[in-house]
Design a protein around this motif. Structure first.
Motif, PDB file in Angstrom:
ATOM      1  N   ARG A   8       0.903  -1.150  -0.445  1.00 12.77           N
ATOM      2  CA  ARG A   8      -0.495   0.410  -0.504  1.00 12.77           C
ATOM      3  C   ARG A   8       0.780   1.709   0.153  1.00 12.77           C
ATOM      4  NH1 ARG A   8      -4.663  -1.734   3.725  1.00 12.77           N
ATOM      5  NH2 ARG A   8      -5.040  -3.917   3.218  1.00 12.77           N
ATOM      6  N   ARG A   9       0.219   2.366  -0.421  1.00 12.67           N
ATOM      7  CA  ARG A   9       0.897   4.006  -0.269  1.00 12.67           C
ATOM      8  C   ARG A   9       0.413   4.349   0.415  1.00 12.67           C
ATOM      9  NH1 ARG A   9       1.783   6.738  -4.771  1.00 12.67           N
ATOM     10  NH2 ARG A   9      -0.345   7.479  -4.639  1.00 12.67           N
ATOM     11  N   VAL A  11       1.044   8.423   1.747  1.00 14.00           N
ATOM     12  CA  VAL A  11       1.917  10.342   1.305  1.00 14.00           C
ATOM     13  C   VAL A  11       2.079  11.609   2.970  1.00 14.00           C
ATOM     14  CG1 VAL A  11       1.822  12.060  -0.797  1.00 14.00           C
ATOM     15  CG2 VAL A  11       0.985  10.532  -1.588  1.00 14.00           C
ATOM     16  N   THR A  15       6.833  12.737   0.186  1.00 10.73           N
ATOM     17  CA  THR A  15       6.992  11.138   0.895  1.00 10.73           C
ATOM     18  C   THR A  15       6.213  10.689   0.237  1.00 10.73           C
ATOM     19  OG1 THR A  15       8.800  12.065   2.467  1.00 10.73           O
ATOM     20  CG2 THR A  15       8.825   9.786   2.064  1.00 10.73           C
ATOM     21  N   THR A  16       6.468   9.395  -0.134  1.00 10.54           N
ATOM     22  CA  THR A  16       5.270   8.140  -0.498  1.00 10.54           C
ATOM     23  C   THR A  16       5.794   6.842   0.134  1.00 10.54           C
ATOM     24  OG1 THR A  16       4.695   9.654  -2.527  1.00 10.54           O
ATOM     25  CG2 THR A  16       4.408   7.215  -1.911  1.00 10.54           C
ATOM     26  N   TRP A  17       5.361   6.640   0.945  1.00  9.13           N
ATOM     27  CA  TRP A  17       5.931   5.987   2.243  1.00  9.13           C
ATOM     28  C   TRP A  17       5.226   4.603   1.525  1.00  9.13           C
ATOM     29  CZ3 TRP A  17       9.192   5.395   6.081  1.00  9.13           C
ATOM     30  CH2 TRP A  17       9.526   6.785   6.920  1.00  9.13           C
ATOM     31  N   HIS A  18       5.623   3.063   1.297  1.00  8.40           N
ATOM     32  CA  HIS A  18       5.052   2.242   1.086  1.00  8.40           C
ATOM     33  C   HIS A  18       5.071   1.423   1.926  1.00  8.40           C
ATOM     34  CE1 HIS A  18       5.346   2.836  -3.097  1.00  8.40           C
ATOM     35  NE2 HIS A  18       6.251   3.489  -3.148  1.00  8.40           N
ATOM     36  N   TRP A  19       3.762   0.559   2.413  1.00  9.27           N
ATOM     37  CA  TRP A  19       3.553  -0.613   3.934  1.00  9.27           C
ATOM     38  C   TRP A  19       2.791  -1.543   3.181  1.00  9.27           C
ATOM     39  CZ3 TRP A  19      -1.042  -0.266   5.985  1.00  9.27           C
ATOM     40  CH2 TRP A  19      -2.146   0.315   5.607  1.00  9.27           C
ATOM     41  N   THR A  20       3.311  -2.579   3.952  1.00  4.65           N
ATOM     42  CA  THR A  20       2.647  -4.109   3.907  1.00  4.65           C
ATOM     43  C   THR A  20       2.257  -4.070   5.830  1.00  4.65           C
ATOM     44  OG1 THR A  20       4.505  -5.162   4.259  1.00  4.65           O
ATOM     45  CG2 THR A  20       3.821  -4.869   2.499  1.00  4.65           C
ATOM     46  N   ASP A  41       9.377   5.511  -0.507  1.00  2.65           N
ATOM     47  CA  ASP A  41       9.585   5.474  -1.828  1.00  2.65           C
ATOM     48  C   ASP A  41      11.334   6.065  -2.179  1.00  2.65           C
ATOM     49  OD1 ASP A  41       8.605   4.851  -4.262  1.00  2.65           O
ATOM     50  OD2 ASP A  41       8.334   6.797  -5.059  1.00  2.65           O
TER      51      ASP A  41
END
Length: 144
Positions: A8-9, A11, A15-20, A41
């Motif tokens: 998932r994203r 913002v 900064t754009t963060w990705h997470w699971t 990102d």
């Protein structure tokens, strides 16, 4: 029932963060845990991991609750790690650890102090702790 382990994203500012969210279940409930992994990102290599394991007065999802659920049993406070608002508040509380350890690739922290920090309005932010360090090849965001 399908696994909800998608990337998932989120913002936050520029900064754009990705997470699971990953759930690891073993035969004994004491060995089950939820792991929230966040990484910015761009070039891979740094990751913030919050680990939630069952503890006294603390429960993680494992059949009795919905996927991603965390519950403080003493007052029935509930959070779900699949909700972007929850992840954003946890990221805001735990992100200072990334600045304190700029060369550490993976910072793995106990997530319960951050749970308390974002659910108790009068609670002071948790003290920044030393991370569990991991070295080696670049990290795979799909790693359990």
């Amino acid at each position: 029932m399908s696994k909800n382990t998608r990337l998932r994203r989120l913002v936050v500012g520029d900064t754009t963060w990705h997470w699971t969210v990953r759930q690891r279940s073993n035969v004994a409930y004491d060995h089950c845990h939820l792991k929230l992994s966040l990484y910015p990102d761009g070039p891979r290599g740094r990751r913030l991991v919050l680990l939630f394991s069952p503890a006294e007065n603390r429960a993680v999802s494992n059949c009795y609750f919905d996927a991603g659920a965390l519950v403080r049993l003493s007052d029935h406070t509930y959070l779900n790690l699949h909700e972007p608002g929850t992840v954003r508040r946890l990221l805001d509380a735990a992100a200072p650890n990334l600045d304190l350890h700029p060369t550490t690739r993976t910072i793995e922290l106990d997530g319960w102090p951050y749970f308390d920090a974002i659910t108790e309005p009068d609670a002071a932010p948790p003290e920044i702790e030393a991370p569990h360090q991991r070295s080696g090849p670049p990290l795979d965001p799909q790693e359990p």
